[in-house]
Design a protein around this motif. Structure first.
Motif, PDB file in Angstrom:
ATOM      1  N   LYS A 221       0.862  -1.179   0.000  1.00  0.00           N
ATOM      2  CA  LYS A 221       0.000   0.000   0.000  1.00  0.00           C
ATOM      3  C   LYS A 221       0.900   1.231   0.000  1.00  0.00           C
ATOM      4  O   LYS A 221       1.724   1.407   0.906  1.00  0.00           O
ATOM      5  CB  LYS A 221      -0.845  -0.030   1.281  1.00  0.00           C
ATOM      6  CG  LYS A 221      -1.637   1.204   1.548  1.00  0.00           C
ATOM      7  CD  LYS A 221      -2.987   1.059   0.949  1.00  0.00           C
ATOM      8  CE  LYS A 221      -3.834   2.294   1.140  1.00  0.00           C
ATOM      9  NZ  LYS A 221      -5.007   2.247   0.268  1.00  0.00           N
TER      10      LYS A 221
ATOM     11  N   PHE B 128       1.011   5.090   0.457  1.00  0.00           N
ATOM     12  CA  PHE B 128       0.153   6.143   0.994  1.00  0.00           C
ATOM     13  C   PHE B 128       0.785   7.506   0.726  1.00  0.00           C
ATOM     14  O   PHE B 128       1.888   7.793   1.165  1.00  0.00           O
ATOM     15  CB  PHE B 128      -0.057   5.929   2.493  1.00  0.00           C
ATOM     16  CG  PHE B 128      -1.197   6.736   3.044  1.00  0.00           C
ATOM     17  CD1 PHE B 128      -2.512   6.316   2.862  1.00  0.00           C
ATOM     18  CD2 PHE B 128      -0.974   7.923   3.718  1.00  0.00           C
ATOM     19  CE1 PHE B 128      -3.576   7.072   3.348  1.00  0.00           C
ATOM     20  CE2 PHE B 128      -2.023   8.686   4.209  1.00  0.00           C
ATOM     21  CZ  PHE B 128      -3.330   8.255   4.026  1.00  0.00           C
ATOM     22  N   LYS B 129       0.066   8.333  -0.027  1.00  0.00           N
ATOM     23  CA  LYS B 129       0.585   9.659  -0.367  1.00  0.00           C
ATOM     24  C   LYS B 129       0.252  10.645   0.727  1.00  0.00           C
ATOM     25  O   LYS B 129      -0.894  10.822   1.108  1.00  0.00           O
ATOM     26  CB  LYS B 129      -0.061  10.153  -1.663  1.00  0.00           C
ATOM     27  CG  LYS B 129       0.679   9.706  -2.880  1.00  0.00           C
ATOM     28  CD  LYS B 129       0.206  10.440  -4.128  1.00  0.00           C
ATOM     29  CE  LYS B 129       0.744   9.712  -5.351  1.00  0.00           C
ATOM     30  NZ  LYS B 129       0.185  10.188  -6.605  1.00  0.00           N
ATOM     31  N   ILE B 130       1.279  11.315   1.229  1.00  0.00           N
ATOM     32  CA  ILE B 130       1.058  12.356   2.222  1.00  0.00           C
ATOM     33  C   ILE B 130       2.006  13.500   1.874  1.00  0.00           C
ATOM     34  O   ILE B 130       2.927  13.841   2.599  1.00  0.00           O
ATOM     35  CB  ILE B 130       1.191  11.795   3.658  1.00  0.00           C
ATOM     36  CG1 ILE B 130       1.029  12.887   4.703  1.00  0.00           C
ATOM     37  CG2 ILE B 130       2.416  10.967   3.873  1.00  0.00           C
ATOM     38  CD1 ILE B 130       0.806  12.389   6.111  1.00  0.00           C
TER      39      ILE B 130
ATOM     40  N   ASN C  18       1.695  16.663   1.598  1.00  0.00           N
ATOM     41  CA  ASN C  18       1.724  17.926   2.327  1.00  0.00           C
ATOM     42  C   ASN C  18       2.407  17.828   3.692  1.00  0.00           C
ATOM     43  O   ASN C  18       2.337  18.742   4.498  1.00  0.00           O
ATOM     44  CB  ASN C  18       0.322  18.523   2.462  1.00  0.00           C
ATOM     45  CG  ASN C  18      -0.704  17.484   2.844  1.00  0.00           C
ATOM     46  OD1 ASN C  18      -0.347  16.324   3.065  1.00  0.00           O
ATOM     47  ND2 ASN C  18      -1.940  17.882   2.969  1.00  0.00           N
ATOM     48  N   LEU C  19       3.093  16.719   3.916  1.00  0.00           N
ATOM     49  CA  LEU C  19       3.888  16.582   5.142  1.00  0.00           C
ATOM     50  C   LEU C  19       4.899  17.722   5.244  1.00  0.00           C
ATOM     51  O   LEU C  19       5.236  18.177   6.335  1.00  0.00           O
ATOM     52  CB  LEU C  19       4.620  15.234   5.128  1.00  0.00           C
ATOM     53  CG  LEU C  19       5.264  14.782   6.430  1.00  0.00           C
ATOM     54  CD1 LEU C  19       4.231  14.647   7.531  1.00  0.00           C
ATOM     55  CD2 LEU C  19       5.978  13.450   6.259  1.00  0.00           C
TER      56      LEU C  19
ATOM     57  N   ILE D  24       3.793   9.804  12.703  1.00  0.00           N
ATOM     58  CA  ILE D  24       2.776   9.958  11.653  1.00  0.00           C
ATOM     59  C   ILE D  24       2.667   8.668  10.835  1.00  0.00           C
ATOM     60  O   ILE D  24       1.569   8.139  10.637  1.00  0.00           O
ATOM     61  CB  ILE D  24       3.121  11.160  10.734  1.00  0.00           C
ATOM     62  CG1 ILE D  24       3.049  12.465  11.533  1.00  0.00           C
ATOM     63  CG2 ILE D  24       2.191  11.211   9.521  1.00  0.00           C
ATOM     64  CD1 ILE D  24       3.669  13.677  10.834  1.00  0.00           C
TER      65      ILE D  24
ATOM     66  N   LEU E 186      -0.613   6.126  10.751  1.00  0.00           N
ATOM     67  CA  LEU E 186      -1.303   5.776   9.511  1.00  0.00           C
ATOM     68  C   LEU E 186      -1.263   4.262   9.294  1.00  0.00           C
ATOM     69  O   LEU E 186      -2.263   3.642   8.920  1.00  0.00           O
ATOM     70  CB  LEU E 186      -0.667   6.508   8.325  1.00  0.00           C
ATOM     71  CG  LEU E 186      -0.921   8.028   8.281  1.00  0.00           C
ATOM     72  CD1 LEU E 186       0.033   8.720   7.314  1.00  0.00           C
ATOM     73  CD2 LEU E 186      -2.373   8.333   7.891  1.00  0.00           C
TER      74      LEU E 186
END
Lengths: 204, 204
Positions: free
Chosen positions: B58, B60-62, B64-65, B93, B97
């Motif tokens: 998987k 997971f795009k984040i 704006n971290l 973080i 998640l």
């Protein structure tokens, strides 16, 4: 007096907490999460509140949270009061992001509005969660996490808010994003009860 | 034997951990984070590795971290080995998640590849962080967090990997995304040393 980051949701609990922290002389920065929740009114109210109270506000978008978590607060179907409203992992994710933000702006503490009434439904609102999570964050990032209202009922919180002159018109509790509170969903019923117990009749 | 979620970064530690967990009979699902890091090669290697080992992955795009955290691992300037590589709040973080993801797929544990050598530079890789964070996650979401290599050196980890038949060509340590490992950045120097100590000469 210290610099703190507050998780602001637009509800009664975190709004009263904002006034409460300011009354103690803390310098409060607010953070809110746009996670694709159906209740867009929450974010609208948070913006109005931050403006009115001159609180710096950071809106953090984490739209893809729905990929990880399945809950009736997310997605496109209309919300139903009978469905579960627990977004798995939500508080830990929000508190972790808020902790990173706190560290980046030199705040000492992250504060959120868990209450006594969240205890049964949301395990990530319990004192033993806060204690352990706070210890971890302090070890790793030098930032504490606390929930000052964790042992207070909604009625007690409304009482504190009333004493501090909170403008409750700027808070939103309803599961729906109507013009007024619907008055029928569980959140409205709780709101109404807490207001009535404090002699506030104009509860919407 | 249980279902676990592994934080996979494409480096030696989490790659060997993947093989190690599988050798113990665990059912491993991997999660990796696209947080706008300069080192795009990390994600490319993770994809190849997941494919080769038939591990569900998987991503997971984040992105704006970077709004929350300032570090030389993020942003547009070229990475320099002399800059600090600590992304504030990163592990909390990512682990939060991953915990939400674990809960949603019914996994019992989240595992990540902290090692003895991370101890000084990254407080969120220390045993006391893992302990408290794990307690909080277990209370709130019924998911444990662990770091099985937390007391192991990179050389010990390479040894375990060698015994388990890890294809080290599928791991990436270098701060840069070149065709080969640069051989000069701190990560390359550590990698080279650990490989040499295990009699592996083809360390790139």
């Amino acid at each position: 007096m210290s610099k703190v980051v507050l998780l602001l949701s637009g509800g009664i609990d975190s709004t009263v907490l904002l006034y409460y922290l300011k009354s103690l002389g803390h310098e409060v920065s607010a953070v809110t999460f746009d996670y694709g929740q159906k209740n867009w009114k929450e974010i609208k109210m948070v913006k109005l509140l931050a403006e009115k109270t001159q609180t710096p506000l950071k809106i953090f978008k984490i739209r893809n949270l729905s990929e990880l978590a399945k809950s009736s607060l997310l997605g496109k179907e209309p919300a139903s009061p009978n469905q579960t409203f627990f977004v798995p992992g939500r508080n830990a994710i929000f508190l972790s992001l808020a902790t990173a933000y706190a560290q980046s702006i030199g705040a000492e503490e992250v504060v959120y509005g868990s209450t006594l009434e969240d205890y049964n439904d949301y395990p990530d609102c319990r004192p033993e969660f806060v204690e352990n999570f706070s210890k971890a964050m302090e070890i790793a990032y030098g930032v504490k996490v606390s929930a000052p209202f964790i042992n207070k009922s909604k009625s007690e919180i409304v009482k504190i808010g009333k004493e501090l002159g909170v403008d409750f018109k700027l808070t939103w509790s309803c599961y729906y994003s109507g013009r007024k509170h619907c008055g029928k969903c569980p959140a409205c019923l709780k709101r109404k009860k807490a207001f009535e117990e404090n002699g506030i009749l104009d509860w919407r």
